[in-house]
Design a protein around this motif. Structure first.
Motif, PDB file in Angstrom:
ATOM      1  N   ASP A  53       0.754  -1.058   0.062  1.00  0.00           N
ATOM      2  CA  ASP A  53       0.093   0.109  -0.135  1.00  0.00           C
ATOM      3  C   ASP A  53       1.073   0.877   0.039  1.00  0.00           C
ATOM      4  OD1 ASP A  53      -2.477  -1.452  -0.034  1.00  0.00           O
ATOM      5  OD2 ASP A  53      -2.647  -1.646   2.265  1.00  0.00           O
ATOM      6  N   GLY A  54       0.305   2.245  -0.615  1.00  0.00           N
ATOM      7  CA  GLY A  54       1.041   3.475  -0.701  1.00  0.00           C
ATOM      8  C   GLY A  54       0.154   4.628  -1.324  1.00  0.00           C
ATOM      9  N   SER A  55       0.888   5.621  -1.784  1.00  0.00           N
ATOM     10  CA  SER A  55       0.136   6.874  -2.315  1.00  0.00           C
ATOM     11  C   SER A  55       0.578   6.973  -3.798  1.00  0.00           C
ATOM     12  CB  SER A  55       0.568   8.086  -1.638  1.00  0.00           C
ATOM     13  OG  SER A  55       1.738   8.334  -1.802  1.00  0.00           O
ATOM     14  N   PRO A  56      -0.106   7.625  -4.407  1.00  0.00           N
ATOM     15  CA  PRO A  56       0.340   8.045  -5.954  1.00  0.00           C
ATOM     16  C   PRO A  56       1.713   8.936  -5.982  1.00  0.00           C
ATOM     17  CG  PRO A  56      -2.123   8.604  -5.624  1.00  0.00           C
ATOM     18  CD  PRO A  56      -1.549   8.201  -4.418  1.00  0.00           C
ATOM     19  N   GLU A  57       1.652   9.878  -4.857  1.00  0.00           N
ATOM     20  CA  GLU A  57       2.927  10.534  -4.791  1.00  0.00           C
ATOM     21  C   GLU A  57       4.279   9.708  -4.663  1.00  0.00           C
ATOM     22  OE1 GLU A  57      -0.553  13.184  -4.031  1.00  0.00           O
ATOM     23  OE2 GLU A  57       0.266  11.122  -2.984  1.00  0.00           O
ATOM     24  N   LEU A  84      -5.579   6.442 -14.271  1.00  0.00           N
ATOM     25  CA  LEU A  84      -4.661   6.050 -13.662  1.00  0.00           C
ATOM     26  C   LEU A  84      -3.465   6.419 -14.953  1.00  0.00           C
ATOM     27  CD1 LEU A  84      -2.436   4.683 -12.041  1.00  0.00           C
ATOM     28  CD2 LEU A  84      -3.382   2.362 -13.322  1.00  0.00           C
ATOM     29  N   ALA A  85      -4.126   6.370 -16.013  1.00  0.00           N
ATOM     30  CA  ALA A  85      -3.059   6.718 -17.386  1.00  0.00           C
ATOM     31  C   ALA A  85      -2.658   8.210 -17.244  1.00  0.00           C
ATOM     32  CB  ALA A  85      -3.817   6.397 -18.718  1.00  0.00           C
ATOM     33  N   GLN A  86      -3.535   9.154 -16.909  1.00  0.00           N
ATOM     34  CA  GLN A  86      -3.156  10.588 -16.965  1.00  0.00           C
ATOM     35  C   GLN A  86      -2.792  10.885 -15.675  1.00  0.00           C
ATOM     36  OE1 GLN A  86      -7.227  12.203 -17.805  1.00  0.00           O
ATOM     37  NE2 GLN A  86      -6.848  12.252 -19.917  1.00  0.00           N
ATOM     38  N   ALA A  87      -2.646   9.964 -14.647  1.00  0.00           N
ATOM     39  CA  ALA A  87      -2.017  10.367 -13.476  1.00  0.00           C
ATOM     40  C   ALA A  87      -0.280  10.141 -13.764  1.00  0.00           C
ATOM     41  CB  ALA A  87      -2.293   9.490 -12.389  1.00  0.00           C
ATOM     42  N   MET A  88      -0.043   9.521 -14.764  1.00  0.00           N
ATOM     43  CA  MET A  88       1.351   9.310 -15.072  1.00  0.00           C
ATOM     44  C   MET A  88       2.002  10.447 -16.022  1.00  0.00           C
ATOM     45  SD  MET A  88       1.512   5.119 -16.035  1.00  0.00           S
ATOM     46  CE  MET A  88       0.027   4.384 -15.947  1.00  0.00           C
ATOM     47  N   ASP A 148       0.464  11.682 -10.327  1.00  0.00           N
ATOM     48  CA  ASP A 148      -0.510  13.036 -10.052  1.00  0.00           C
ATOM     49  C   ASP A 148      -1.861  12.515  -9.403  1.00  0.00           C
ATOM     50  OD1 ASP A 148      -1.910  15.513  -9.957  1.00  0.00           O
ATOM     51  OD2 ASP A 148      -1.649  15.851 -12.038  1.00  0.00           O
ATOM     52  N   ARG A 149      -2.311  12.809  -8.333  1.00  0.00           N
ATOM     53  CA  ARG A 149      -3.058  12.423  -7.627  1.00  0.00           C
ATOM     54  C   ARG A 149      -4.530  12.949  -8.558  1.00  0.00           C
ATOM     55  NH1 ARG A 149      -4.397  10.500  -2.487  1.00  0.00           N
ATOM     56  NH2 ARG A 149      -2.399  10.641  -1.932  1.00  0.00           N
ATOM     57  N   ALA A 150      -4.524  14.167  -8.957  1.00  0.00           N
ATOM     58  CA  ALA A 150      -5.746  14.699  -9.485  1.00  0.00           C
ATOM     59  C   ALA A 150      -6.506  13.861 -10.435  1.00  0.00           C
ATOM     60  CB  ALA A 150      -5.378  16.052  -9.861  1.00  0.00           C
ATOM     61  N   PRO A 151      -6.024  13.246 -11.447  1.00  0.00           N
ATOM     62  CA  PRO A 151      -6.764  12.443 -12.310  1.00  0.00           C
ATOM     63  C   PRO A 151      -7.455  11.189 -11.707  1.00  0.00           C
ATOM     64  CG  PRO A 151      -4.744  13.131 -13.350  1.00  0.00           C
ATOM     65  CD  PRO A 151      -4.419  13.196 -12.108  1.00  0.00           C
ATOM     66  N   ILE A 152      -6.751  10.690 -10.692  1.00  0.00           N
ATOM     67  CA  ILE A 152      -7.358   9.525 -10.088  1.00  0.00           C
ATOM     68  C   ILE A 152      -8.531   9.852  -9.206  1.00  0.00           C
ATOM     69  CG2 ILE A 152      -6.778   7.794  -8.247  1.00  0.00           C
ATOM     70  CD1 ILE A 152      -3.826   7.736  -9.275  1.00  0.00           C
TER      71      ILE A 152
END
Length: 582
Positions: free
Chosen positions: A54-58, A425-429, A63-67
């Motif tokens: 377990d972790g975080s997008p950061e 998820l794709a746009q978070a990358m 980028d957390r915003a698109p998720i």
């Protein structure tokens, strides 16, 4: 004409021309870290010891915003939109990147309705979704059957290029004697999609016999027909050669080694309170189906069948996805050899595009993989509202489980949710700009034109730019258009591209996915005193990709630059485009 062609070649190879230099080539993948980078694709499997944490997008550069935006959309779809029914009563999702569970959540309800008309139960009878809710996976069960079959291939008990009838003589009926085992896995047997085994035959032996002896819909090998009968047959074949029933083969060969403790057929009664309800079945009269397989044929076969019957949780399915990314192993247990997994994720039916099939896996399907789609992206969906997307190129997994058939299958499809979750998820990358700190970006929504327009440019002859294109192939397009009458009319200009995966020869528009690399582009402009240019990104009514980036925009005249987009971004008028550093 000859001098212009030479100009194109020079620009695309990064040589100095027309008083300036072409855009610099992107840095090699090794120049930057790959975690969180959509434009730094992996070519091989993840390390075999990679285990979910377990972790975080950061933590992995996302980028957390698109998720978060995707979750907000998923939440809205659990409720009525005006007079429209919800897409589903509830959903559970897990997103994984680089071995880290970057997001997980549960929305809505596992049980909400009392009948097929949508009558709601009293609110104190509603059962909320939880992270450990167990779902009927429907056709995702086909992946478990495929894994079991490939395990028997590894052991030398099944040869994919032998005929099915050489293992199961009854299968030869009705012109099927030449069909190979491989064709069952790729759905190229020509068998009809479905027959009502539950209705027209009285017991399991007669139903299995009917499935094996079923008639063809078209000659074998002449097309793609997705057929449950193919996987029913494969399960019978695996049981025959292994000498054990399918549920035992799946448990011993897949779920036990991987620690998938909530995955299997026919959930035990003590777990019923965790199972999401599916449909209120009128024909056959089963009432509210909960804890039994929804698929009628699988139900009539005792809940264990090659095409349906598996129940699982989002976390367990994320483990299955990570096993695929790891090349067949997880937690120190090997389920398949890496070469076997590689074979399973090759497209064996390019002649039947847009259908793309490996051995059991669907490949590169934008209609639910969306921004994660690519030539190596594998997965499957289930009729009950489930989906699994496995993207080896970014080492990502997206699991979205819904009970969209609760209370009835007639309320529609949850495909918009499947796409939104994968796209988030794709746009978070990230996609790193080629030149300077930022680039122009458009992730235009469905059925939209986004334009980036120059002023009228006197003496403009050639435009050069860098582009990162990840779109639904052929349907979502980037076109460069020129106007010589001040924007009253527009015409596309031919484009020449260079870079990994770039199309050869002049192109009228750019689209596609899977290459995940920047291209250098030259646009040859019409002869006119003044030329206005625009970059137009057009999307169709559904499905999408990661989006389009533009960088290093420059327009050249006979004596040098007439527009430098890097130094003069304010001269560009953006509608549906924005500058982005990610």
């Amino acid at each position: 004409m000859r001098s212009r062609a030479l100009t194109c070649v020079a620009l695309l190879t990064g040589l100095a021309v027309l008083g300036g230099t072409a855009s610099a080539a992107p840095a090699s993948p090794e120049a930057f870290g790959t975690a969180g980078r959509f434009d730094r694709p992996h070519s091989g499997f993840a390390p075999q010891w990679t285990k979910l944490r377990d972790g975080s997008p950061e933590q992995v550069g996302l980028d957390r915003a698109p998720i978060d935006a995707a979750w907000n959309q998923l939440r809205a779809w659990t409720e009525k939109q005006g007079t429209a029914n919800p897409l589903y009563a509830g959903a559970v999702g897990v997103l994984v990147h680089d071995g880290v569970v970057v997001s997980k959540g549960a929305l809505g309800h596992a049980l909400r309705y009392a009948d097929d008309k949508g009558t709601e139960l009293p609110k104190d009878k509603w059962v909320p979704m939880g992270a450990d809710t167990i779902f009927d996976m429907a056709s995702i069960s086909k992946l478990f059957t495929s894994v079991v079959v490939m395990q028997q291939v590894e052991r030398g008990k099944i040869d994919l290029d032998r005929t099915v009838a050489s293992y199961l003589p009854a299968y030869a009926a009705n012109g099927k004697e030449g069909i190979k085992v491989r064709q069952l896995l790729t759905h190229t047997t020509g068998m009809q999609p479905f027959i009502p085994l539950w209705r027209d035959w009285p017991d399991k032996p007669s139903r299995i016999k009917a499935a094996l002896e079923s008639k063809l819909q078209q000659p074998p090998g002449t097309g793609y027909i997705y057929s449950d009968l193919n996987l029913i047959t494969l399960a019978v074949l695996a049981e025959q050669v292994a000498g054990a029933p399918l549920d035992v083969l799946v448990r011993k060969g897949v779920t036990d080694p991987l620690g998938m403790t909530d995955t299997g057929y026919n959930p035990p009664k003590e777990k019923l309170h965790r199972v999401a309800a599916t449909e209120f079945a009128v024909v056959p009269p089963r009432g509210m189906v909960r804890g039994e397989v929804h698929d009628e044929n699988a139900w009539s076969l005792g809940g264990v069948a090659g095409h349906a019957g598996i129940f699982s949780t989002a976390r367990d399915m994320a483990v299955f996805g990570q096993m695929v990314l790891n090349g067949g192993s997880y937690g120190g247990k090997r389920v398949l050899r890496p070469d076997t997994l590689r074979d399973m994720t090759v497209n064996y039916i390019p002649q039947f595009a847009p259908n793309q099939r490996g051995l059991g896996f669907e490949l590169n399907q934008h209609w639910y993989m969306d921004g994660l789609a690519g030539q190596r992206t594998a997965g499957h969906t289930g009729f009950t509202g489930t989906s699994l997307v496995i993207d080896p190129t970014s080492r990502s997994v997206a699991v979205l489980l819904t009970n969209r058939v609760h209370p009835t299958r007639t309320w529609g499809s949850n495909n918009p949710a499947r796409r939104a979750f994968a796209r988030g998820l794709a746009q978070a990358m990230g996609v790193r700009p080629v030149q300077g700190p930022d680039a122009w970006y458009s992730g235009a929504p469905d059925a939209r034109d986004a334009t980036l327009t120059t002023p009228a440019l006197p003496g403009a002859k050639v435009a050069t730019f860098d582009v990162f294109v990840d779109t639904e192939p052929k349907l979502d397009k980037l076109t460069v258009e020129a106007s010589v009458d001040g924007g009253t009319s527009w015409q596309p200009v031919p484009l020449r591209t260079g870079g990994r995966g770039a199309p050869e020869g002049p192109q009228e528009a750019l689209s596609g996915s899977g290459h995940r690399s920047w291209w250098t582009v030259l646009a040859d402009l019409p002869e006119a005193k003044d030329v206005t240019l625009r970059w137009r990104y057009s999307t169709d009514a559904q499905s999408s990709g990661r989006g389009v980036y533009l960088d290093g925009i420059r327009v050249w005249g006979p004596t040098g630059l007439v527009l430098d987009g890097e130094r003069e971004p304010r001269r560009l008028t953006a509608d549906g485009w924005r500058t982005a550093r990610h």
